[in-house]
Design a protein around this motif. Structure first.
Motif, PDB file in Angstrom:
ATOM      1  N   UNK A 143       0.839  -1.203   0.000  1.00  0.00           N
ATOM      2  CA  UNK A 143       0.000   0.000   0.000  1.00  0.00           C
ATOM      3  C   UNK A 143       0.871   1.248   0.000  1.00  0.00           C
ATOM      4  N   UNK A 144       1.938   1.217  -0.769  1.00  0.00           N
ATOM      5  CA  UNK A 144       2.894   2.324  -0.767  1.00  0.00           C
ATOM      6  C   UNK A 144       2.304   3.586  -1.376  1.00  0.00           C
ATOM      7  N   UNK A 145       2.753   4.712  -0.849  1.00  0.00           N
ATOM      8  CA  UNK A 145       2.444   5.996  -1.451  1.00  0.00           C
ATOM      9  C   UNK A 145       3.158   6.110  -2.800  1.00  0.00           C
ATOM     10  N   UNK A 146       2.854   7.180  -3.528  1.00  0.00           N
ATOM     11  CA  UNK A 146       3.533   7.430  -4.807  1.00  0.00           C
ATOM     12  C   UNK A 146       4.879   8.080  -4.512  1.00  0.00           C
ATOM     13  N   UNK A 147       5.884   7.255  -4.215  1.00  0.00           N
ATOM     14  CA  UNK A 147       7.196   7.805  -3.879  1.00  0.00           C
ATOM     15  C   UNK A 147       7.935   8.336  -5.103  1.00  0.00           C
ATOM     16  N   UNK A 148       7.493   7.957  -6.288  1.00  0.00           N
ATOM     17  CA  UNK A 148       7.910   8.651  -7.504  1.00  0.00           C
ATOM     18  C   UNK A 148       6.714   9.507  -7.914  1.00  0.00           C
ATOM     19  N   UNK A 149       6.590  10.656  -7.282  1.00  0.00           N
ATOM     20  CA  UNK A 149       5.374  11.454  -7.391  1.00  0.00           C
ATOM     21  C   UNK A 149       5.121  11.907  -8.821  1.00  0.00           C
ATOM     22  N   UNK A 150       3.850  11.955  -9.230  1.00  0.00           N
ATOM     23  CA  UNK A 150       3.522  12.379 -10.596  1.00  0.00           C
ATOM     24  C   UNK A 150       3.549  13.891 -10.780  1.00  0.00           C
ATOM     25  N   UNK A 151       3.401  14.657  -9.700  1.00  0.00           N
ATOM     26  CA  UNK A 151       3.405  16.120  -9.791  1.00  0.00           C
ATOM     27  C   UNK A 151       4.840  16.655  -9.774  1.00  0.00           C
TER      28      UNK A 151
END
Length: 246
Positions: A143-151
């Motif tokens: 359930x990882x966050x988006x650590x390679x963020x799209x923004x």
């Protein structure tokens, strides 16, 4: 006469030559660094200087410095350095850069020089302290966050939660910071270091070395100055470098 500015060494990234006809930057190998690394060090009272990739020169470089920043980049620490038996398909390495940065960190630690590791620099710091890495976050954290963020990287991607009583907490004066995020690997354990911040999904976001004047690694990119805590981190490094140089 003005006080001497602490000399802060900043590690460079390296890029291969562009194939002929592709319009790349150079047909020869070249170094690279984002301007904001140098700018924030200067804005916080330091004198930044770029460090090339020559392990044999590391001790001579460090002898001239007051502090060291190990930067990030789109590459990974070679898994054999932390005893991983397998290599994930996503892993990309730059062995010459890693060898040079490892030599710089080891020379700096021999002098108790203030060190700040950023993103991949934090991961290398963990490995040199005897720790290990998660080679690909999605394979370990379901359930990882988006650590390679799209923004964009100059915006926050998520928050980090800082452990009370740590050097990092005292430095930034907060238990929670908004940060940017650009990594697919993470620290699994910090070896002789202490984990001092995590994201809400439990991914490690910062580490520090107890008993050392200033040795902190952060998984985000504070050079973008997203929060007041980012600037306080650099001010803390430069103040420690100033004190060491007195």
């Amino acid at each position: 006469m003005s006080a001497r500015l602490p000399l802060i060494g900043v590690t460079l990234d390296s890029e291969p030559p562009a194939p002929q006809g592709t319009g790349g930057y150079s047909r020869f190998p070249w170094y690279a660094i984002r301007q904001n690394y140098m700018d924030i060090i200067a804005a916080c009272g330091g004198l930044p200087v770029a460090l090339g990739h020559d392990p044999a020169m590391a001790a001579a470089m460090v002898a001239r410095l007051d502090g060291l920043v190990v930067t990030g980049g789109a590459f990974d620490v070679p898994p054999d350095l932390y005893g991983a038996p397998d290599v994930h398909i996503s892993v990309q390495t730059k062995p010459r850069r890693t060898m040079a940065e490892a030599a710089l960190v080891e020379a700096a630690m021999a002098k108790s020089m203030p060190i700040l590791g950023i993103c991949g620099g934090m991961q290398l710091l963990a490995v040199l302290l005897g720790g290990t890495l998660v080679q690909h976050i999605p394979d370990t954290y379901c359930a990882a966050l988006a650590h390679e963020q799209p923004n964009p990287r100059d915006e926050a991607g998520h928050d980090v939660y800082i452990m009370a009583g740590t050097q990092l907490a005292r430095l930034v004066g907060a238990g929670r910071l908004p940060v940017n995020s650009s990594h697919h690997q993470a620290v699994r354990d910090a070896g002789r270091g202490v984990i001092c911040a995590r994201a809400s999904d439990e991914v490690v976001e910062a580490l520090e070395l107890p008993g050392y004047p200033f040795c902190i690694g952060v998984q985000w990119h504070p050079e973008f100055g997203i929060s007041a805590g980012d600037r306080l981190l650099f001010e803390g490094l430069i103040d420690a470098a100033r004190q060491a140089g007195i």
